[in-house]
Write an enzyme that holds these catalytic residues in place. Structure first.
Site, PDB file in Angstrom:
ATOM      1  CB  CYS A 116      72.447  30.793  14.067  1.00 39.14           C
ATOM      2  SG  CYS A 116      74.238  30.602  14.211  1.00 39.14           S
ATOM      3  CB  CYS A 119      76.480  27.153  12.356  1.00 39.56           C
ATOM      4  SG  CYS A 119      76.859  27.734  14.008  1.00 39.56           S
ATOM      5  CB  SER A 120      72.244  25.432  13.191  1.00 36.81           C
ATOM      6  OG  SER A 120      73.261  24.595  13.731  1.00 36.81           O
ATOM      7  CB  CYS A 121      73.630  29.246  17.740  1.00 36.70           C
ATOM      8  SG  CYS A 121      75.384  28.898  17.532  1.00 36.70           S
TER       9      CYS A 121
HETATM   10 FE    FE Z   1      75.468  28.886  15.249  1.00 35.83          FE
END
Ligand code: FE
Length: 219
Positions: A116, A119-121
């Site tokens: 991602c 961010c951190s999906c």
């Molecule tokens: Fe994300």
């Protein structure tokens, strides 16, 4: 903290995972939690259950069951590739960050890797919470710029004739890599197969145990 916010939140959101910002974020989360509890909007016990669920009950063992089923049952595998959300939900794995899941099949010719960049999906229902490195800037940027170099750092060298495809997760779509089934596992049942499936093999930064390439070191 909602992951979805990052994608609509502009650059400030993308910095939330960086070094010193983490402790600041931590303080903000604690302050917010205290306020919500004080006002009676949330029950601390309910929050504890939620955290316990995502830290211990939901995790890569769920994804490993999905992969093991796909390795064992061609019809299920096809369903997984056609409609991962439904195929995964049929095993009972549903919930937040899993509303639209897509499975990516690794083959001798193609290796898939998930990142991602914003961010951190991450596909929570099948993999649990993302590892720290997945949320960190070096992985998020270098996975796109130099994916083969990143794999080398994971102790895993992809043969030159294997195409690498990097998939950028979003708030809308989360990916699960379906790794290749290791050779010599023909007689194995789903439980034994699931035990071979590593978390990183479902992100694409690693391989299942027993798959021929050098096993990665844990980071
Ligand atoms: Fe994300």
């Amino acid at each position: 903290m909602s992951h979805d916010d990052h994608h609509g939140g502009g650059p400030a959101g993308a910095d939330d995972h960086e070094g010193s910002a983490l402790s600041e974020m931590d303080l903000r989360v604690r302050a917010l939690e205290s306020l919500l509890v004080e006002k009676g909007y949330v029950d601390p016990a309910a929050l504890d259950i939620l955290i316990e669920t995502y830290e211990h009950k939901v995790g890569p063992h769920n994804g490993a069951r999905v992969v093991a089923r796909a390795w064992s049952d061609p019809a299920y595998k096809q369903w997984l590739l056609d409609d991962a959300t439904a195929a995964i939900a049929s095993l009972g794995y549903t919930g937040r960050q899993g509303e639209h899941l897509v499975a990516l099949e690794n083959t001798p010719a193609v290796h898939n890797m998930v990142v991602c960049t914003l961010c951190s999906c991450y596909p929570w229902p099948v993999l649990g919470l993302p590892p720290v490195w997945y949320k960190a800037a070096p992985y998020r940027s270098r996975a796109v710029i130099d994916p083969r170099g990143v794999l080398k750092e994971f102790g895993f060298e992809l043969p030159a004739d294997v195409e690498i495809r990097v998939w950028d997760s979003t708030a809308e779509v989360r990916y699960l890599v379906l790794p290749m089934r290791p050779p010599g596992t023909e007689g194995m049942g789903e439980d034994a197969l699931a035990a071979l499936v590593t978390r990183d093999s479902m992100i694409g930064t690693g391989l299942p145990n027993g798959l021929g390439y050098p096993n990665q070191e844990h980071i």
